[in-house]
Design an enzyme around this catalytic site. Structure first.
Site, PDB file in Angstrom:
ATOM      1  N   SER A  60     -10.217   0.815   1.370  1.00  0.00           N
ATOM      2  CA  SER A  60      -9.263   1.922   1.304  1.00  0.00           C
ATOM      3  C   SER A  60      -9.862   3.054   0.474  1.00  0.00           C
ATOM      4  CB  SER A  60      -7.919   1.461   0.726  1.00  0.00           C
ATOM      5  OG  SER A  60      -8.074   0.908  -0.557  1.00  0.00           O
ATOM      6  N   LEU A  61      -9.735   4.267   1.004  1.00  0.00           N
ATOM      7  CA  LEU A  61     -10.351   5.450   0.393  1.00  0.00           C
ATOM      8  C   LEU A  61      -9.299   6.495   0.023  1.00  0.00           C
ATOM      9  CD1 LEU A  61     -13.364   5.745   2.865  1.00  0.00           C
ATOM     10  CD2 LEU A  61     -13.447   4.924   0.496  1.00  0.00           C
ATOM     11  N   GLY A 101      -2.090   0.475  -0.379  1.00  0.00           N
ATOM     12  CA  GLY A 101      -3.159  -0.483  -0.109  1.00  0.00           C
ATOM     13  C   GLY A 101      -2.635  -1.841   0.306  1.00  0.00           C
ATOM     14  N   ASP A 102      -1.491  -2.227  -0.252  1.00  0.00           N
ATOM     15  CA  ASP A 102      -0.872  -3.505   0.115  1.00  0.00           C
ATOM     16  C   ASP A 102      -0.392  -3.469   1.569  1.00  0.00           C
ATOM     17  OD1 ASP A 102      -1.254  -4.094  -2.591  1.00  0.00           O
ATOM     18  OD2 ASP A 102       0.747  -3.376  -3.110  1.00  0.00           O
ATOM     19  N   GLY A 132      -8.524   8.054   3.735  1.00  0.00           N
ATOM     20  CA  GLY A 132      -8.260   7.089   4.786  1.00  0.00           C
ATOM     21  C   GLY A 132      -8.836   5.729   4.481  1.00  0.00           C
TER      22      GLY A 132
END
Length: 307
Positions: A217-218, A248-249, A222
């Site tokens: 994850s960025l 993120g989860d 994205g």
């Protein structure tokens, strides 16, 4: 059934500020307490995405009821392994511009008997599970190799790990189906800064394989997916940002769902990025589900060259 694991749940105390002034006076304009934890968020998102979802949580007795109520509200089931004490408290300072500053407590130390009881409950549940997500920090006193042990005990299932530091490194050696670090966690794992997309691709490639995918994850950029053979980049969707907590989860949960449905990697990444967008637009720390499905086809996918 899909199983989410949470060893260090919390209660998030969310404080609304105009603008954070470090070292100065800050006035609170709103306050909310939310039983939480990364595994709590993944279990709720999986339920919202139509999966039969179970949360296994090492739950302090003080605060367990609130956790169970929150999980049930989103349609998931909770199995608790009781331990003494109270939920750790995390402070989230949310400013008007959307920026969030987090202050997270480590949690109370666990005893060896707490870990043993948790593993016994995990062994019973994993027999019924087709997919497993191990997420979040380990509380003090937990052995660093615990995630690796749980990965090994779930052989034959799709299993993802969203951790950091030594627990993530050891879990990788056990061979999970995928890991989902963010940039900071991957930098910590590799021991170097990853300032460019090319550096991220190279680092992901150093730990990715056909058996263990890396979903990186960025944040607002994205996400990147490295399958050991293919590399894909998906820019974040342009949606209203209510809160980035849990994005993120939601991404990890949606990717697990996609893997269980044998989606092609590029389509799995689309679903994961759409779920993250659904989460930030909803502001509850979970993907609501309806918008995940509606936005999936809007996620642009670009194939990259391997470093």
């Amino acid at each position: 059934m899909v199983l989410s694991v949470c060893l260090n749940p919390s209660v998030d105390i969310c404080l609304q500020l105009d603008s954070l002034v470090p070292g100065g006076m800050n006035r609170v304009h709103g306050r909310q307490e939310i039983p939480s934890g990364k595994g709590v968020n993944t279990a709720c998102t999986l339920a919202r995405l139509g999966m039969e979802s179970t949360l296994l949580v090492l739950a302090p007795r003080e605060g367990k009821a609130g956790l169970e109520e929150r999980v049930a509200r989103d349609g998931a089931r909770m199995v608790a392994v009781d331990r003494p004490g109270a939920l750790r408290q995390n402070i989230k300072l949310r400013e008007k511009n959307g920026r969030i500053t987090e202050v997270n407590a480590p949690g109370l130390p666990v005893r060896a008997e707490d870990v043993d009881a948790f593993i016994a409950a995990y062994d019973a549940l994993v027999l019924q599970a087709e997919g497993v997500l191990l997420t979040g920090s380990l509380p003090p006193g937990c052995p660093a190799e615990l995630y690796a042990r749980l990965v090994a005990r779930a052989r034959g299932r799709i299993i993802g790990v969203d951790g950091e530091g030594i627990p993530l490194r050891l879990a990788l050696e056990a061979g999970p189906s995928f890991v989902k670090p963010n940039r900071y966690e991957l930098e910590s794992l590799m021991g170097r800064k990853l300032d460019t997309l090319e550096a991220c691709v190279q680092a992901a490639g150093e730990i990715a394989s056909e058996d263990t995918h890396v979903l990186l994850s960025l944040s607002e950029q994205g996400a990147l997916l490295h399958t050991g053979r293919e590399v894909y980049l998906a820019p974040a969707l342009d949606v209203p940002v209510i809160s980035t907590v849990g994005a993120g989860d939601a991404m990890a949960a949606a990717y697990l769902r996609a893997r269980l449905q044998a989606m092609r990697p590029r389509n799995a990444l689309q679903l994961a990025v759409a779920a993250a967008a659904d989460c930030v637009a909803g502001g509850r720390g979970v993907a609501e589900g309806i918008m995940t499905q509606a936005w999936t086809h809007k996620v642009a996918i670009r194939r990259l060259e391997r470093a």
